[in-house]
Design an enzyme around this catalytic site. Structure first.
Site, PDB file in Angstrom:
ATOM      1  N   ASP A  36       0.853  -1.178   0.000  1.00 28.00           N
ATOM      2  CA  ASP A  36       0.000   0.000   0.000  1.00 28.00           C
ATOM      3  C   ASP A  36       0.895   1.237   0.000  1.00 28.00           C
ATOM      4  O   ASP A  36       2.074   1.171   0.370  1.00 28.00           O
ATOM      5  CB  ASP A  36      -0.897  -0.041   1.247  1.00 28.00           C
ATOM      6  CG  ASP A  36      -1.699   1.225   1.431  1.00 28.00           C
ATOM      7  OD1 ASP A  36      -2.333   1.680   0.465  1.00 28.00           O
ATOM      8  OD2 ASP A  36      -1.690   1.759   2.559  1.00 28.00           O
ATOM      9  N   ASP A  89      -0.186   5.216   0.780  1.00 25.62           N
ATOM     10  CA  ASP A  89      -0.424   6.178   1.869  1.00 25.62           C
ATOM     11  C   ASP A  89      -0.563   5.464   3.213  1.00 25.62           C
ATOM     12  O   ASP A  89      -1.360   4.536   3.355  1.00 25.62           O
ATOM     13  CB  ASP A  89      -1.701   6.970   1.591  1.00 25.62           C
ATOM     14  CG  ASP A  89      -1.568   7.866   0.370  1.00 25.62           C
ATOM     15  OD1 ASP A  89      -1.001   8.962   0.505  1.00 25.62           O
ATOM     16  OD2 ASP A  89      -2.014   7.451  -0.719  1.00 25.62           O
ATOM     17  N   ASP A 104      -2.372  -0.211   5.790  1.00 27.65           N
ATOM     18  CA  ASP A 104      -2.707   0.408   7.074  1.00 27.65           C
ATOM     19  C   ASP A 104      -4.195   0.650   7.289  1.00 27.65           C
ATOM     20  O   ASP A 104      -4.631   0.887   8.418  1.00 27.65           O
ATOM     21  CB  ASP A 104      -2.000   1.768   7.191  1.00 27.65           C
ATOM     22  CG  ASP A 104      -2.598   2.811   6.267  1.00 27.65           C
ATOM     23  OD1 ASP A 104      -2.671   2.555   5.042  1.00 27.65           O
ATOM     24  OD2 ASP A 104      -3.013   3.875   6.760  1.00 27.65           O
TER      25      ASP A 104
END
Length: 255
Positions: free
Chosen positions: A31, A33, A209
């Site tokens: 991922d 960001d 996240d």
């Protein structure tokens, strides 16, 4: 084909730090960001430093090209932020709606016309509302309220209402809500890459996240791989956890 080796019970292992997987064995999905870069007040304000670009290049070489960025951002946004290095990696963008193998063309569906209506509705609703950012993507449009969380309820209600009327999917994330085209997610994007070389036949490991990363964690677990949650502990399908972006960079260097 189920890939054996690192599947485990998520509820029992979610607090554990990840092992140092052998680079010869895994396909690595990252991922963007909140995982590779720290979250910023504005989507375009994230910082991609030379050290991160060098790390991604090194990882791609070490893993024989089995490294992919997997983001809710469009591939065009990833290219702009990451630079030429992004073209040497596979990229999944728009929550799985766009897929590009390294050096290949972008595969994406047509942009739903209703997204244009959503963009106009969002801009009108939050005109002159300080701290709210409307982000337009290839296959979505998002309301970011990180700078003014007091607008969270209003933003989510508007997205839910417009989604119900338009048939677009409501995607919630950290301090944002998005309307996007349906029928895909980060798990489906990872699955598409896992069907072909160089990813096929290796154990998928995905770092993320946000709740938008859960389909990716679930897909990797189903294929005998692993999900690694980044940030505070929460209910998740990931088996392992790292606490911060800095810890992610450290762990990646140790592969």
């Amino acid at each position: 084909m189920l890939l054996r080796g690192f599947a485990c019970n998520a509820s029992a292992m979610q607090q554990a730090p990840p092992p140092t997987f052998g680079s010869h064995a895994i396909s690595l999905f990252l991922d963007f960001d909140g995982t590779l870069v720290d979250l910023a007040e504005h989507p375009e304000a994230v910082i991609v430093g030379d050290a991160l670009r060098a790390l991604l290049t090194e990882l791609a070489g070490r893993l024989g090209g089995r490294v992919a960025l997997v983001s809710g951002r469009s591939i065009d946004q990833i290219d702009r932020l990451v630079g030429p290095v992004a073209h040497s990696l596979a990229v999944v963008g728009s929550h799985g709606g766009e897929v590009r193998a390294a050096g290949a063309i972008v595969l994406r569906p047509e942009r739903p016309p209703m997204l244009g209506n959503a963009e106009r509705a969002f801009n009108q609703a939050f005109l002159d509302r300080e701290g709210v950012i409307i982000e337009v993507k290839s296959l979505g449009v998002a309301i970011h309220y990180r700078q003014n969380p007091s607008f969270a309820a209003e933003a989510n209600a508007l997205a839910e209402r417009f989604g119900a009327e338009s048939g677009l999917m409501v995607q919630k994330g950290k301090m944002m809500v998005e309307l996007r085209s349906a029928g895909h997610d980060k798990g489906s994007g990872i699955a598409a890459l896992m069907q072909s070389p160089p990813f096929a036949g290796h154990i998928p490991v995905f770092l993320g996240d946000d709740v938008t990363d859960e389909p990716g964690f679930e897909l990797c677990a189903a294929l005998g791989g692993a999900g690694i949650l980044v940030g505070p502990d929460r209910e998740t399908a990931a088996q392992y956890r790292l606490t911060s972006v800095a810890d992610v960079h450290h762990w990646l260097r140790g592969l």
